[in-house]
Design an enzyme around this catalytic site. Sequence first.
Site, PDB file in Angstrom:
ATOM      1  NE  ARG A   1      -2.748  -0.879   3.509  1.00 45.36           N
ATOM      2  CZ  ARG A   1      -3.629  -0.694   4.493  1.00 45.36           C
ATOM      3  NH1 ARG A   1      -4.907  -0.518   4.201  1.00 45.36           N
ATOM      4  NH2 ARG A   1      -3.244  -0.682   5.741  1.00 45.36           N
TER       5      ARG A   1
ATOM      6  CG  ASN B   1       2.783 -11.492   4.332  1.00 41.58           C
ATOM      7  OD1 ASN B   1       2.837 -10.645   5.217  1.00 41.58           O
ATOM      8  ND2 ASN B   1       1.668 -11.761   3.671  1.00 41.58           N
TER       9      ASN B   1
ATOM     10  CG  ASP C   1      -1.772  -1.191  11.951  1.00 41.66           C
ATOM     11  OD1 ASP C   1      -0.782  -1.910  12.184  1.00 41.66           O
ATOM     12  OD2 ASP C   1      -2.926  -1.469  12.319  1.00 41.66           O
ATOM     13  CG  ASP C   2      -0.021   0.375   6.058  1.00 39.93           C
ATOM     14  OD1 ASP C   2      -1.057   0.198   6.714  1.00 39.93           O
ATOM     15  OD2 ASP C   2       0.254  -0.266   5.020  1.00 39.93           O
ATOM     16  CG  ASP C   3      -4.569   1.455   8.102  1.00 37.21           C
ATOM     17  OD1 ASP C   3      -3.878   1.241   9.118  1.00 37.21           O
ATOM     18  OD2 ASP C   3      -5.542   0.753   7.791  1.00 37.21           O
TER      19      ASP C   3
ATOM     20  CD  GLU D   1      -0.683  -8.396  14.536  1.00 37.49           C
ATOM     21  OE1 GLU D   1      -0.889  -7.205  14.262  1.00 37.49           O
ATOM     22  OE2 GLU D   1      -1.456  -9.306  14.165  1.00 37.49           O
ATOM     23  CG  ASP D   2      -3.836  -7.233  17.637  1.00 33.66           C
ATOM     24  OD1 ASP D   2      -3.963  -8.473  17.525  1.00 33.66           O
ATOM     25  OD2 ASP D   2      -4.664  -6.435  17.180  1.00 33.66           O
TER      26      ASP D   2
ATOM     27  NE  ARG E   1      -8.758  -9.205  16.818  1.00 35.11           N
ATOM     28  CZ  ARG E   1      -7.523  -8.746  16.675  1.00 35.11           C
ATOM     29  NH1 ARG E   1      -6.812  -9.091  15.631  1.00 35.11           N
ATOM     30  NH2 ARG E   1      -6.971  -7.977  17.597  1.00 35.11           N
TER      31      ARG E   1
END
Length: 916
Positions: free
Chosen positions: A669, A720, A741-743, A829-830, A873
């Site tokens: 992205r 990945n 995060d990237d967003d 992962e969080d 989750r």
Amino acid sequence: MQRNGGGVGAGGQPWVLRRVRLTWLSFMLFFILVFFPLIAHYYLTTIDEAGGPDKRIFGPRPGGELCEAKHVQDLCRIRESVSEELLQLEAKRQELNGEIARLNLRIEACKRSIDSAKQDLLQLKNVISQTEHSYKELMAQNQPKLSLPVRLLPDKEDPGLPPPKSARFCRLRSCFDYARCPLTSGFPVYVYDTSSYQWADYIDPLVKQAFAASVKSNIYVTDNPSIACLYLVLVGELQELSSSPLPPPSELEKQLKALPYWRSDGHNHVLVHLSRKSMTQNFLYNVSTGRAAVAQSTFMEQQYREGFDLVVSPLVHALSEPNFLEVPPQVPVKRKYLFTFQGERVESLRSSLQETPPQSFEEEMEGDPPADYDDRIIGTLKAVQDSHLDQVLVEFTCKNPRSSLPTEWALCGEREDRLEVLKVSTFALVISPGDGQVVASAGCGMRLFEALEVGTIPVVLGDHSRLPYHQFIRWTEAAIIVPKPRVTELHFLLRSLSDNDMLAMRRQGRFLWETYFSTSENVLNTLLASIRTSIQVPAAPIKEEPAQEIPHKAGKLAGTDANLADNGDLDLGPVETEPPYASPRFLRNFTYTAADTYRAWNRAPGPFHLFPHTPLDPVLPSEAKFLGSGTGFRPIGGGTGGSGKEFQAALGGNVPREQFTVVMLTYEREEVLMNSLERLNGLPYLNKVVVVWNSPKPPSDDLLWPDIGLPIVVVRTEKNSLNNRFLPWDTVETEAILSIDDDAHLRHDEIMFGFRVWREARDRIVGFPGRYHAWDVNHQSWLYNSNYSCELSMVLTGAAFFHKYYAYLYSYVMPQAIRDMVDEYINCEDIAMNFLVSHITRKPPIKVTSRWTFRCPGCPQALSHDDSHFHERHKCINFFVKVYGYMPLLYTQFRVDSVLFKTRLPHDKTKCFKFI
């Protein structure tokens, strides 16, 4: 004469005439040119006056009558407009000339000020240089010059220290050569090749394979025996061969002395005997080991040298890993049986069952003290079982008893059958051998191991026994150790324990089992760690993940988003003028080993154990700040006169200088990533940005990265995986990590506020979006919930601060099964990080501000928008609970907000920093 005279006179007349004519013509021409225009002017003027003012043709017309002519009206208007504009331009020109003159004066004044400032700066540089030089001189005068000690390596035949009077009195100070193990040696260990032994064929093949595999992965093992600090010799577990019996002790002693680096007395050697069965014989009992230490599970009192030899745990899982899914949960605390015991003492069992009930302890104490309480223990435990006050299971006869030493209680049945009984037991009795000469036994070690494995609290009857690594492990936190004379009070004691105490002991026991006993690798690491700790050699630094950087081109200078940089009247903190700097490293690599030994070995997850790694783990580079250090630094919170620091003047906390690193995970992205990076421009206290490029495809060649004035390191990953977010990259040089995060879309003031709060709670996750777990009564399982609530138990690491310490734990210490689950679902992962931190600290995370989401508007959808996201989750939470054995997440309604976010106060009123 007459001709000439007459000729001249006659010939001169025409010349005179011509002259007269020329003169006349000149006069007439002058008259015409001068008087004719005058006459014409007069004549015309007279005509205009005779005709009246209305009939004038050539004279001037009064009152601008000329403009009344139609063919010149437009020209008149243009002339007037141009005249006005010319006047305005002239006025502006004069004004600009005046401004230029004033600016020239200011420029000259600025030039003079710059010259003066340059002179002042030069003087300050000289003063600073002189001060630094004076400081170095003072330091050189007041501090001795230290250098690493010269390492003395003795010759091969060097006998070393003089031997003690008897090998029975060996201690580290008298039988260990410290010269081979200086503090800076790194603790090199040389392991003898088992194939070179003459008795290698008698060693259990599984033990040999497990030991060899553990040696290959150990960071301390060296192939160079000349520099080794310690020498390991695997001497068992021995088993008889069908072709030949075991060699006699004298033969084994002879073969030990023939080892190439034995040096006549075996100093700095450790003889390792790993027991895989409870029937292990004490083969080294009659072997003279010289100044070599012995590490095994069975010791007699005449054989054991306190502080020199080591009692180790049995090697149960030789080549297999424990299955966490088969381990029962730690809750509920109380199980079917209050306590259980299954065993048989062949030597005295039959007589004890036939004899009459023993006398009371008071009656026996009137005479000689009893030498053996085992018969009395049998009667007491049977009485408790017959009372039916609680469900207990005691069996003193076995079909196939497995005994090893005299007076030791043999194990009953197979291991699987014993584990099934222990899984439904709250406590498990471990009765020490009746013979007081037996200091430690493999049978007791096996019972202790099995109890800890399934979460049963061990109850050791007999305080004379030595439990594994008792010099370092505080066993009273995981087991109940009761002298045999108190067996009559045992039932009362077990009933009096609260559920919280039992859960704490069970959790501590699980910690000890996982850390020190569960695998062959842990057994070897524990053995080496105990010796290294005893001689006070610091652990080796833990490895960091090498960052393979991706080259990239920086584009134009990034701008600052007004929405992100506009903080109103809220100051982010003291202005930072320093370039990026790293956090201090390796501050406690020696004091941690020398001063915190006992606490380090017993740091199980609990309210009093806030530190995440153990002596088995190498020293982490950034340990001091996490441990709450700060002493030795100048105080940064107090002000002159006791008024305290204002909000704008200090960041808070006890670390004077600190920055943080942004770690941003991204996957294909690029536009979203560039926008997020550009929003970080101008962010205070930012050290660098590490972009974890999780895609197999490299970035586009024509991609221009924003120039934010700080390093942007793009890291290539091997695969990945969302676990890459928490790898301890070596390029991260700060203790504080902002995982984002990237967003993510956060304002600068929000980030700075989160950083301030994290500095006050360095062992917690501090972030923005909160989530919580809930118990599903219908399905009897845990659920993940993201609804808006005042209560939370997790903070998403898509926008959260945490200590780099946890990156090491997540990547190297946390069970591999959890990381595999994250890779399988590409999710959770969080949640895994929140489980880990709550498990270690027994504290919930801290949420800051009222944000519940942090996504940027208009960004492409992420993985969390998938319908299966929440179902995965749910599964992750339940799987993690099985791995940990209990639910480590804790609820909290605590949220940190600053009143400065609510009310815009003047600078002189912002001395508060409140939490609501």
